[in-house]
Design an enzyme around this catalytic site. Sequence first.
Site, PDB file in Angstrom:
ATOM      1  N   ASP A 261     -18.623  -1.636 -13.087  1.00 18.09           N
ATOM      2  CA  ASP A 261     -19.089  -0.786 -14.191  1.00 18.09           C
ATOM      3  C   ASP A 261     -20.096  -1.598 -15.009  1.00 18.09           C
ATOM      4  O   ASP A 261     -20.449  -2.717 -14.612  1.00 18.09           O
ATOM      5  CB  ASP A 261     -17.883  -0.336 -15.042  1.00 18.09           C
ATOM      6  CG  ASP A 261     -18.111   1.040 -15.664  1.00 18.09           C
ATOM      7  OD1 ASP A 261     -19.223   1.273 -16.180  1.00 18.09           O
ATOM      8  OD2 ASP A 261     -17.175   1.866 -15.649  1.00 18.09           O
ATOM      9  N   ILE A 262     -20.534  -1.079 -16.141  1.00 13.72           N
ATOM     10  CA  ILE A 262     -21.485  -1.845 -16.942  1.00 13.72           C
ATOM     11  C   ILE A 262     -20.757  -3.070 -17.521  1.00 13.72           C
ATOM     12  O   ILE A 262     -19.532  -3.054 -17.695  1.00 13.72           O
ATOM     13  CB  ILE A 262     -22.126  -0.993 -18.072  1.00 13.72           C
ATOM     14  CG1 ILE A 262     -21.061  -0.447 -19.017  1.00 13.72           C
ATOM     15  CG2 ILE A 262     -22.969   0.131 -17.493  1.00 13.72           C
ATOM     16  CD1 ILE A 262     -21.648   0.162 -20.293  1.00 13.72           C
TER      17      ILE A 262
ATOM     18  N   LYS B 187      -0.061  -7.749  -3.152  1.00  7.05           N
ATOM     19  CA  LYS B 187      -1.308  -7.106  -3.594  1.00  7.05           C
ATOM     20  C   LYS B 187      -0.992  -5.658  -3.962  1.00  7.05           C
ATOM     21  O   LYS B 187      -0.435  -4.913  -3.158  1.00  7.05           O
ATOM     22  CB  LYS B 187      -2.357  -7.138  -2.478  1.00  7.05           C
ATOM     23  CG  LYS B 187      -3.672  -6.486  -2.885  1.00  7.05           C
ATOM     24  CD  LYS B 187      -4.743  -6.672  -1.812  1.00  7.05           C
ATOM     25  CE  LYS B 187      -4.712  -5.618  -0.735  1.00  7.05           C
ATOM     26  NZ  LYS B 187      -5.218  -4.298  -1.155  1.00  7.05           N
TER      27      LYS B 187
ATOM     28  N   ARG C  37      -3.831 -10.329  11.868  1.00  5.66           N
ATOM     29  CA  ARG C  37      -2.917  -9.751  12.846  1.00  5.66           C
ATOM     30  C   ARG C  37      -2.192 -10.852  13.620  1.00  5.66           C
ATOM     31  O   ARG C  37      -2.821 -11.587  14.387  1.00  5.66           O
ATOM     32  CB  ARG C  37      -3.687  -8.846  13.832  1.00  5.66           C
ATOM     33  CG  ARG C  37      -4.155  -7.536  13.213  1.00  5.66           C
ATOM     34  CD  ARG C  37      -2.976  -6.687  12.782  1.00  5.66           C
ATOM     35  NE  ARG C  37      -3.349  -5.467  12.077  1.00  5.66           N
ATOM     36  CZ  ARG C  37      -3.451  -5.367  10.742  1.00  5.66           C
ATOM     37  NH1 ARG C  37      -3.237  -6.399   9.960  1.00  5.66           N
ATOM     38  NH2 ARG C  37      -3.747  -4.207  10.180  1.00  5.66           N
TER      39      ARG C  37
ATOM     40  N   ASP D 242      -5.561  -5.498  -7.297  1.00  3.22           N
ATOM     41  CA  ASP D 242      -6.786  -5.222  -6.525  1.00  3.22           C
ATOM     42  C   ASP D 242      -7.402  -3.898  -6.975  1.00  3.22           C
ATOM     43  O   ASP D 242      -7.230  -2.868  -6.327  1.00  3.22           O
ATOM     44  CB  ASP D 242      -6.380  -5.180  -5.030  1.00  3.22           C
ATOM     45  CG  ASP D 242      -7.535  -4.873  -4.111  1.00  3.22           C
ATOM     46  OD1 ASP D 242      -8.696  -5.123  -4.483  1.00  3.22           O
ATOM     47  OD2 ASP D 242      -7.263  -4.383  -2.992  1.00  3.22           O
TER      48      ASP D 242
ATOM     49  N   THR E 126     -18.125  -2.706 -20.377  1.00  7.97           N
ATOM     50  CA  THR E 126     -16.897  -2.008 -19.968  1.00  7.97           C
ATOM     51  C   THR E 126     -16.025  -2.918 -19.112  1.00  7.97           C
ATOM     52  O   THR E 126     -14.794  -2.939 -19.250  1.00  7.97           O
ATOM     53  CB  THR E 126     -17.267  -0.715 -19.199  1.00  7.97           C
ATOM     54  OG1 THR E 126     -18.050   0.090 -20.067  1.00  7.97           O
ATOM     55  CG2 THR E 126     -16.038   0.054 -18.767  1.00  7.97           C
TER      56      THR E 126
ATOM     57  N   LYS F 260     -10.805  -3.687  -7.985  1.00  8.56           N
ATOM     58  CA  LYS F 260     -12.237  -3.689  -7.615  1.00  8.56           C
ATOM     59  C   LYS F 260     -13.122  -3.058  -8.699  1.00  8.56           C
ATOM     60  O   LYS F 260     -13.797  -2.051  -8.473  1.00  8.56           O
ATOM     61  CB  LYS F 260     -12.440  -2.937  -6.290  1.00  8.56           C
ATOM     62  CG  LYS F 260     -11.669  -3.515  -5.113  1.00  8.56           C
ATOM     63  CD  LYS F 260     -12.054  -2.808  -3.818  1.00  8.56           C
ATOM     64  CE  LYS F 260     -11.363  -3.379  -2.608  1.00  8.56           C
ATOM     65  NZ  LYS F 260      -9.932  -3.037  -2.496  1.00  8.56           N
TER      66      LYS F 260
ATOM     67  N   THR G 191     -15.562  -4.156   4.212  1.00  9.20           N
ATOM     68  CA  THR G 191     -15.627  -4.267   5.686  1.00  9.20           C
ATOM     69  C   THR G 191     -15.673  -2.896   6.361  1.00  9.20           C
ATOM     70  O   THR G 191     -15.884  -2.804   7.551  1.00  9.20           O
ATOM     71  CB  THR G 191     -14.430  -5.075   6.230  1.00  9.20           C
ATOM     72  OG1 THR G 191     -13.256  -4.622   5.584  1.00  9.20           O
ATOM     73  CG2 THR G 191     -14.613  -6.558   6.003  1.00  9.20           C
TER      74      THR G 191
ATOM     75  N   ASP H 154       0.846  -1.193   0.000  1.00 10.74           N
ATOM     76  CA  ASP H 154       0.000   0.000   0.000  1.00 10.74           C
ATOM     77  C   ASP H 154       0.881   1.242   0.000  1.00 10.74           C
ATOM     78  O   ASP H 154       1.116   1.862   1.039  1.00 10.74           O
ATOM     79  CB  ASP H 154      -0.921  -0.019   1.241  1.00 10.74           C
ATOM     80  CG  ASP H 154      -1.991  -1.088   1.137  1.00 10.74           C
ATOM     81  OD1 ASP H 154      -2.499  -1.316   0.033  1.00 10.74           O
ATOM     82  OD2 ASP H 154      -2.307  -1.710   2.164  1.00 10.74           O
TER      83      ASP H 154
ATOM     84  N   ARG I  96       0.408  -3.946   7.150  1.00 11.88           N
ATOM     85  CA  ARG I  96       1.167  -3.243   8.189  1.00 11.88           C
ATOM     86  C   ARG I  96       1.909  -4.114   9.195  1.00 11.88           C
ATOM     87  O   ARG I  96       2.992  -3.720   9.642  1.00 11.88           O
ATOM     88  CB  ARG I  96       0.245  -2.233   8.899  1.00 11.88           C
ATOM     89  CG  ARG I  96      -0.069  -1.054   8.000  1.00 11.88           C
ATOM     90  CD  ARG I  96      -1.259  -0.271   8.470  1.00 11.88           C
ATOM     91  NE  ARG I  96      -2.485  -1.046   8.344  1.00 11.88           N
ATOM     92  CZ  ARG I  96      -3.687  -0.602   8.687  1.00 11.88           C
ATOM     93  NH1 ARG I  96      -3.817   0.613   9.188  1.00 11.88           N
ATOM     94  NH2 ARG I  96      -4.752  -1.353   8.529  1.00 11.88           N
TER      95      ARG I  96
END
Length: 234
Positions: free
Chosen positions: A68-69, A36, A184, A63, A72, A65, A123, A14, A214
């Site tokens: 759309d239609i 990812k 975790r 990732d 597409t 996500k 989430t 990230d 993290r």
Amino acid sequence: MNKAFSNPIILAVDTSSIEEAEKLVLNLRDYIGGIKIGMEFFNSYGPAGIRSIEKFGVPIFLDLKLHDIPATVYKTVSTLLKLNPAIINVHASGGKEMMLEASRALKDSNNKDTKLIAVTILTSLDNDDLKDIGFSDTSDALVLQLAQLAKDSGLDGIVCSAKEISLIREKIGNNFLLVVPGIRPERNNHNDQKRTMTPKEALLEGADLLVIGRPITQSEDQIASAKKILDQIE
Ligand code: C5P
């Protein structure tokens, strides 16, 4: 487990810094099964960024996500498959036709190893948030309904929280890839994640792949933290 992954740990990269991403993958590639890459990185560097990371030989979960239609999404999935990611994803709430088109794009491609999975309910949304956007069911009921819709549309699996694994395994069975974030290794350090499990617990529940960010990336000794997680699950 997806054959492309040498172990179930998918490192969440990230960051919007390509230098940082390359350093992370270079240092940790022997201890992780995949990485990812999300919108933050992809919107900064695009396909060239993916190519600069794939040279390390670690499978990539892209990732993005998609939502759309159907037409597409078909074209976008076809385009993304040229990058040969190990996993790509769409939002199940885009509907059955959209997921069928995503699935058709995969079948029409040469990527026999890429897995197509769905995000069910983020989430970050609780039952009040769901009411605000017009969903009257609880998140558990919606997750199950959307997971079934993804399965019926020919998708390979879903992203889900650890607490949903057992219900989904019970209702949908084992032949469905479950990719689980919110992991975790230490019980007392959750950051902003609310429903966590240790890596071992999540695998025992039935997770296939664990998305971990993290606990590794923010650790003072990233390699030691990754190794410790690998030791816990091996
Ligand atoms: O740092 P941490 O281990 O919490 O990172 C988890 C990763 O999984 C982040 O990239 C986060 O955006 C992602 N994620 C999540 N919960 C979801 C879906 C994705 O934490 N339901």
